[in-house]
Design a protein around this motif. Structure first.
Motif, PDB file in Angstrom:
ATOM      1  N   THR A 192      33.478  25.193  36.834  1.00 50.28           N
ATOM      2  CA  THR A 192      34.925  25.192  36.649  1.00 50.28           C
ATOM      3  C   THR A 192      35.266  25.518  35.202  1.00 50.28           C
ATOM      4  O   THR A 192      34.717  24.899  34.289  1.00 50.28           O
ATOM      5  CB  THR A 192      35.510  23.803  36.999  1.00 50.28           C
ATOM      6  OG1 THR A 192      35.099  23.443  38.310  1.00 50.28           O
ATOM      7  CG2 THR A 192      37.023  23.792  36.890  1.00 50.28           C
ATOM      8  N   PRO A 193      36.154  26.496  34.973  1.00 52.67           N
ATOM      9  CA  PRO A 193      36.562  26.787  33.592  1.00 52.67           C
ATOM     10  C   PRO A 193      37.174  25.538  32.940  1.00 52.67           C
ATOM     11  O   PRO A 193      37.921  24.800  33.581  1.00 52.67           O
ATOM     12  CB  PRO A 193      37.605  27.888  33.742  1.00 52.67           C
ATOM     13  CG  PRO A 193      37.357  28.481  35.085  1.00 52.67           C
ATOM     14  CD  PRO A 193      36.804  27.372  35.937  1.00 52.67           C
ATOM     15  N   VAL A 194      36.849  25.314  31.694  1.00 53.04           N
ATOM     16  CA  VAL A 194      37.346  24.135  30.982  1.00 53.04           C
ATOM     17  C   VAL A 194      38.731  24.445  30.427  1.00 53.04           C
ATOM     18  O   VAL A 194      38.867  25.157  29.438  1.00 53.04           O
ATOM     19  CB  VAL A 194      36.377  23.708  29.864  1.00 53.04           C
ATOM     20  CG1 VAL A 194      36.907  22.494  29.128  1.00 53.04           C
ATOM     21  CG2 VAL A 194      35.000  23.411  30.437  1.00 53.04           C
ATOM     22  N   LYS A 228      43.031  21.028  33.883  1.00 53.12           N
ATOM     23  CA  LYS A 228      42.033  20.649  34.887  1.00 53.12           C
ATOM     24  C   LYS A 228      40.949  19.716  34.365  1.00 53.12           C
ATOM     25  O   LYS A 228      40.434  18.894  35.109  1.00 53.12           O
ATOM     26  CB  LYS A 228      41.378  21.901  35.457  1.00 53.12           C
ATOM     27  CG  LYS A 228      42.324  22.729  36.293  1.00 53.12           C
ATOM     28  CD  LYS A 228      41.653  23.970  36.801  1.00 53.12           C
ATOM     29  CE  LYS A 228      42.651  24.819  37.571  1.00 53.12           C
ATOM     30  NZ  LYS A 228      42.126  26.133  37.885  1.00 53.12           N
ATOM     31  N   VAL A 229      40.572  19.822  33.107  1.00 54.45           N
ATOM     32  CA  VAL A 229      39.407  19.091  32.610  1.00 54.45           C
ATOM     33  C   VAL A 229      39.735  18.173  31.430  1.00 54.45           C
ATOM     34  O   VAL A 229      39.363  17.002  31.419  1.00 54.45           O
ATOM     35  CB  VAL A 229      38.276  20.083  32.216  1.00 54.45           C
ATOM     36  CG1 VAL A 229      37.078  19.354  31.652  1.00 54.45           C
ATOM     37  CG2 VAL A 229      37.874  20.937  33.410  1.00 54.45           C
ATOM     38  N   ASP A 247      31.466  14.781  28.489  1.00 52.72           N
ATOM     39  CA  ASP A 247      32.884  14.935  28.146  1.00 52.72           C
ATOM     40  C   ASP A 247      33.042  15.505  26.736  1.00 52.72           C
ATOM     41  O   ASP A 247      33.914  16.344  26.493  1.00 52.72           O
ATOM     42  CB  ASP A 247      33.620  13.599  28.266  1.00 52.72           C
ATOM     43  CG  ASP A 247      33.819  13.180  29.713  1.00 52.72           C
ATOM     44  OD1 ASP A 247      33.685  14.047  30.609  1.00 52.72           O
ATOM     45  OD2 ASP A 247      34.101  11.993  29.955  1.00 52.72           O
ATOM     46  N   ILE A 248      32.197  15.085  25.819  1.00 51.13           N
ATOM     47  CA  ILE A 248      32.222  15.645  24.461  1.00 51.13           C
ATOM     48  C   ILE A 248      31.921  17.139  24.523  1.00 51.13           C
ATOM     49  O   ILE A 248      32.596  17.945  23.884  1.00 51.13           O
ATOM     50  CB  ILE A 248      31.236  14.905  23.533  1.00 51.13           C
ATOM     51  CG1 ILE A 248      31.718  13.476  23.294  1.00 51.13           C
ATOM     52  CG2 ILE A 248      31.069  15.659  22.216  1.00 51.13           C
ATOM     53  CD1 ILE A 248      30.718  12.589  22.563  1.00 51.13           C
ATOM     54  N   GLN A 249      30.924  17.505  25.307  1.00 52.40           N
ATOM     55  CA  GLN A 249      30.566  18.920  25.443  1.00 52.40           C
ATOM     56  C   GLN A 249      31.717  19.724  26.046  1.00 52.40           C
ATOM     57  O   GLN A 249      31.994  20.846  25.624  1.00 52.40           O
ATOM     58  CB  GLN A 249      29.304  19.081  26.290  1.00 52.40           C
ATOM     59  CG  GLN A 249      28.804  20.501  26.350  1.00 52.40           C
ATOM     60  CD  GLN A 249      28.508  21.084  24.975  1.00 52.40           C
ATOM     61  OE1 GLN A 249      27.853  20.470  24.151  1.00 52.40           O
ATOM     62  NE2 GLN A 249      29.005  22.267  24.706  1.00 52.40           N
ATOM     63  N   ILE A 258      37.615  23.747  22.961  1.00 47.64           N
ATOM     64  CA  ILE A 258      38.047  24.132  21.616  1.00 47.64           C
ATOM     65  C   ILE A 258      37.508  25.518  21.278  1.00 47.64           C
ATOM     66  O   ILE A 258      38.257  26.380  20.791  1.00 47.64           O
ATOM     67  CB  ILE A 258      37.602  23.074  20.578  1.00 47.64           C
ATOM     68  CG1 ILE A 258      38.424  21.799  20.760  1.00 47.64           C
ATOM     69  CG2 ILE A 258      37.730  23.619  19.155  1.00 47.64           C
ATOM     70  CD1 ILE A 258      37.916  20.585  19.994  1.00 47.64           C
ATOM     71  N   GLU A 259      36.238  25.754  21.544  1.00 48.74           N
ATOM     72  CA  GLU A 259      35.619  27.048  21.247  1.00 48.74           C
ATOM     73  C   GLU A 259      36.242  28.196  22.052  1.00 48.74           C
ATOM     74  O   GLU A 259      36.226  29.338  21.626  1.00 48.74           O
ATOM     75  CB  GLU A 259      34.114  26.981  21.494  1.00 48.74           C
ATOM     76  CG  GLU A 259      33.402  26.117  20.465  1.00 48.74           C
ATOM     77  CD  GLU A 259      31.967  25.795  20.835  1.00 48.74           C
ATOM     78  OE1 GLU A 259      31.474  26.236  21.900  1.00 48.74           O
ATOM     79  OE2 GLU A 259      31.315  25.084  20.049  1.00 48.74           O
ATOM     80  N   ALA A 260      36.796  27.869  23.214  1.00 52.37           N
ATOM     81  CA  ALA A 260      37.434  28.875  24.072  1.00 52.37           C
ATOM     82  C   ALA A 260      38.893  29.133  23.678  1.00 52.37           C
ATOM     83  O   ALA A 260      39.580  29.906  24.336  1.00 52.37           O
ATOM     84  CB  ALA A 260      37.351  28.459  25.531  1.00 52.37           C
ATOM     85  N   GLY A 261      39.347  28.465  22.620  1.00 50.99           N
ATOM     86  CA  GLY A 261      40.734  28.664  22.173  1.00 50.99           C
ATOM     87  C   GLY A 261      41.730  27.704  22.766  1.00 50.99           C
ATOM     88  O   GLY A 261      42.926  27.941  22.748  1.00 50.99           O
ATOM     89  N   GLN A 262      41.270  26.609  23.324  1.00 50.37           N
ATOM     90  CA  GLN A 262      42.079  25.540  23.904  1.00 50.37           C
ATOM     91  C   GLN A 262      43.031  26.027  24.997  1.00 50.37           C
ATOM     92  O   GLN A 262      44.235  25.789  24.956  1.00 50.37           O
ATOM     93  CB  GLN A 262      42.858  24.800  22.794  1.00 50.37           C
ATOM     94  CG  GLN A 262      41.947  24.167  21.773  1.00 50.37           C
ATOM     95  CD  GLN A 262      42.695  23.568  20.604  1.00 50.37           C
ATOM     96  OE1 GLN A 262      43.637  24.147  20.101  1.00 50.37           O
ATOM     97  NE2 GLN A 262      42.255  22.411  20.178  1.00 50.37           N
ATOM     98  N   PRO A 263      42.491  26.684  26.046  1.00 53.01           N
ATOM     99  CA  PRO A 263      43.357  27.151  27.126  1.00 53.01           C
ATOM    100  C   PRO A 263      44.048  26.004  27.851  1.00 53.01           C
ATOM    101  O   PRO A 263      43.463  24.954  28.057  1.00 53.01           O
ATOM    102  CB  PRO A 263      42.407  27.904  28.053  1.00 53.01           C
ATOM    103  CG  PRO A 263      41.052  27.364  27.749  1.00 53.01           C
ATOM    104  CD  PRO A 263      41.083  26.954  26.295  1.00 53.01           C
TER     105      PRO A 263
END
Length: 109
Positions: free
Chosen positions: A22-24, A28-29, A94-96, A102-107
């Motif tokens: 599932t995309p983070v 959703k996450v 959850d930390i991961q 964050i690395e994905a630009g906080q979608p």
């Protein structure tokens, strides 16, 4: 038996709970992680008194905060206030997920 010995699990490594395809996204996450671990102190009605003025009740509130501060606190790094305050470190998975988000630009969604 040769088949079982080739399996990663049979070699002692358990499957990671973070192998979810599932995309983070926030909706959703990430929001459920903050619901479970952060909003008791950093929610809309209490962040001024319990959360040091840091409002994490919304996507915008979390996004306004320094990603470095959030990660430092939830990873219990030296120089940061360990969060949740007075509690155990949140699950490594959850930390991961938060790091990935964050690395994905906080979608958002």
């Amino acid at each position: 038996m040769a088949f079982a010995s080739a399996c990663t699990y049979s070699q002692g490594a358990e499957p990671s709970p973070c192998n979810d395809p599932t995309p983070v996204t926030y909706a959703k996450v990430i929001s459920p992680i903050f619901d479970a671990n952060c909003r008791a102190c950093h929610g809309a009605g209490v962040y001024q008194t319990l959360g040091g003025g840091n409002d994490y009740s919304t996507y915008e509130g979390i996004k306004r905060q320094s990603s470095r501060l959030i990660l430092g606190c939830i990873q219990h790094e030296a120089g940061y206030n360990p969060m949740p305050k007075g509690g155990a470190k949140i699950a490594e998975c959850d930390i991961q997920k938060i790091k990935t988000w964050i690395e994905a630009g906080q979608p958002n969604d």
